[in-house]
Every structure is written in structure tokens, then in C-alpha cells.
Design an enzyme around this catalytic site. Structure first.
Site, PDB file in Angstrom:
ATOM      1  CG  PHE A  43      -1.966  -1.041   1.199  1.00 42.16           C
ATOM      2  CD1 PHE A  43      -3.126  -0.862   0.462  1.00 42.16           C
ATOM      3  CD2 PHE A  43      -1.801  -2.238   1.894  1.00 42.16           C
ATOM      4  CE1 PHE A  43      -4.107  -1.838   0.425  1.00 42.16           C
ATOM      5  CE2 PHE A  43      -2.777  -3.225   1.856  1.00 42.16           C
ATOM      6  CZ  PHE A  43      -3.923  -3.028   1.113  1.00 42.16           C
ATOM      7  CB  CYS A  44      -0.205   4.762  -0.436  1.00 39.34           C
ATOM      8  SG  CYS A  44       0.338   6.406   0.063  1.00 39.34           S
ATOM      9  N   PRO A  45       2.760   4.327   1.180  1.00 37.28           N
ATOM     10  CG  PRO A  45       4.641   5.383   2.145  1.00 37.28           C
ATOM     11  CD  PRO A  45       3.451   4.495   2.471  1.00 37.28           C
TER      12      PRO A  45
END
Lengths: 80, 165
Positions: free
Chosen positions: A17-19
Site C-alpha cells: 500500500f501507499c507509500p
């Protein structure tokens, strides 16, 4: 697809997932030569918008983007 | 990289709970990934994020946190928030949160800080906080810059984006 360019390197960030995909791709792009193309796979739904924003900010060229069953494929040409 | 001058992000991190510690680190590493210059000013409880003795043990408290989800989503039992006052609940909530973060393959806070440093993020440690909280200089992680608000504001004065977190 990807008839107009040759992929130099492929990285798979499905499940991240982000980042993390952006953090990792910013390092990966430095491992290919200027003008070469990096293929990146991700399934974070935010990555579609994020890869466009990252390309805009860094100047690297997002050549193509494909989506298949929730998995995105991004093709980025290293600019500098 | 199209322009000569790099963009700059200035963050002030003032909270030391486990959930609140992630936000500045996520934004900082993302901005660094875009080639921006980044600096984070760690002040008050935010100082714990770069305190060697405390960065591994940040916690999240379920008490008075209505956003905290039910521990087991499959069991639709509404847990009253007051349960959070029971000793040990903060420990349990922290364990849950670490589990979610791990499942999402997100780095731990110490790993995140190290990653930020590798990416060139400047870590400004608030010298006043150190004095007020009684933190010793040797507790500060290597590479952090011990400064006052003036130094951070001098950095932030040229920022394109500034956020207090």
C-alpha cells in the site's frame, strides 16, 4: 500491448500500500538508464492516480497504464 | 526534475501515538520519492518518533477514540468505549494496530524513520522538547539535527507545502 517500447525491468508491488510502491519505484527508476522503460505492477487502488502524480512531479514519462482484474500495470520511461 | 529548484515539504510532527506517527513519515517518504526536499520537525510528543528508547514502543489508546474499530470484525459485538479504561487495553489495541500494519506490509516506525533518512529526509529534533521532557541527547537517533524552532522555520520559509500533523 507495449509494441512501441521495450521493457527493461519489471517490478511487482502487488500487496503493498501507499507509500511503498512509490517509494520503491523511485529507487527502481534509478537502476535503469535514461530512456529505458520500467514496468511496475500494483494493486493498491490509489496507485492509478499516484503514478500519474509521481510522473508529473519527477518528470519521468508514464507511457501506458493498464488495468486487469484489479491489478495495474504501469510503464514508465526514465527521464533524467 | 523539470525545474531547477526542487520543491520542498516542511512537516511539524507533534504527536507520539502509534497511529499519528505514521502520517508524517508517509508524506515525507512520498515527497522524497518525488524528488522533493523534505524536513520534519519533531516536537513535543512527536519527539518520541526519533527517540531511540521510545520509537519502538509507540502506542495507540482505544479510550476516547471512537474511530477505533471492533477488535474482531466477524463478531458484531459493540464494545463500549469505557472498556478502554481497563488496564492493558492500550497494550491490546497497540498489538491490534501493529498487526494491521504488518498485514499491509507497512514498515514499522523505526524502519520508516530509517527509510526516510536513507531518502534524504532531514529530521529536525526540537531542542526545547528535549529539555522539557528530560530526554538525553544520546537517546536521539543518529543523523537527527538538534535545533530550535528558528532553524525549522528557516527551512520551512522556502517550503512549497507545510503541514502541522
Amino acid at each position: 500491448m507495449s509494441a512501441e517500447f521495450e521493457v527493461q525491468k519489471t517490478v511487482d508491488y502487488k500487496g503493498l500500500f501507499c507509500p511503498m510502491p512509490i517509494v520503491k519505484v523511485s529507487k527502481d527508476i534509478k537502476e535503469i538508464e535514461v530512456g529505458q522503460v520500467l514496468e511496475m505492477l500494483a494493486d493498491d487502488p490509489g496507485s492509478k492516480a499516484d503514478m500519474q502524480a509521481w510522473s508529473k512531479q519527477t518528470g519521468n514519462e508514464l507511457l501506458d497504464m493498464q488495468e486487469e482484474g484489479g491489478v495495474f500495470k504501469f510503464y514508465v520511461r526514465r527521464a533524467s | 526534475m523539470a525545474e531547477e529548484r526542487k520543491k520542498r515539504l516542511a512537516l511539524a510532527a507533534a504527536q507520539g501515538s502509534l497511529d499519528a506517527a505514521y502520517s508524517p513519515l508517509i508524506l515525507a517518504t512520498t515527497a522524497a520519492a518525488m524528488g522533493w526536499e523534505v524536513g520534519i520537525f519533531f516536537t513535543f510528543f512527536g519527539f518520541d518518533i526519533i527517540n531511540k528508547k521510545r520509537m519502538h514502543a509507540l502506542k495507540v489508546a482505544p479510550i476516547a477514540n471512537p474511530a477505533f474499530p471492533e477488535p474482531i470484525p466477524a463478531v458484531p459485538v459493540k464494545v463500549p468505549n469505557i472498556i478502554g479504561t481497563i488496564p492493558g487495553m492500550t497494550h491490546i489495541a497497540t498489538a491490534f494496530m501493529k498487526n494491521w500494519m504488518g498485514r499491509a506490509k507497512l514498515p514499522t516506525i523505526p524502519e520508516f524513520v530509517e527509510m526516510a533518512q536513507e531518502m534524504g529526509v532531514r529530521l529536525f529534533a526540537c531542542s526545547m522538547t528535549m529539555g522539557v521532557m528530560g530526554v538525553k541527547e544520546e537517546d536521539l537517533i543518529d543523523g537527527a539535527e538538534l535545533v530550535g524552532a528558528t532553524t525549522f522555520l528557516d527551512f520551512a520559509a522556502d517550503a512549497d507545502v507545510s503541514l502541522y500533523m
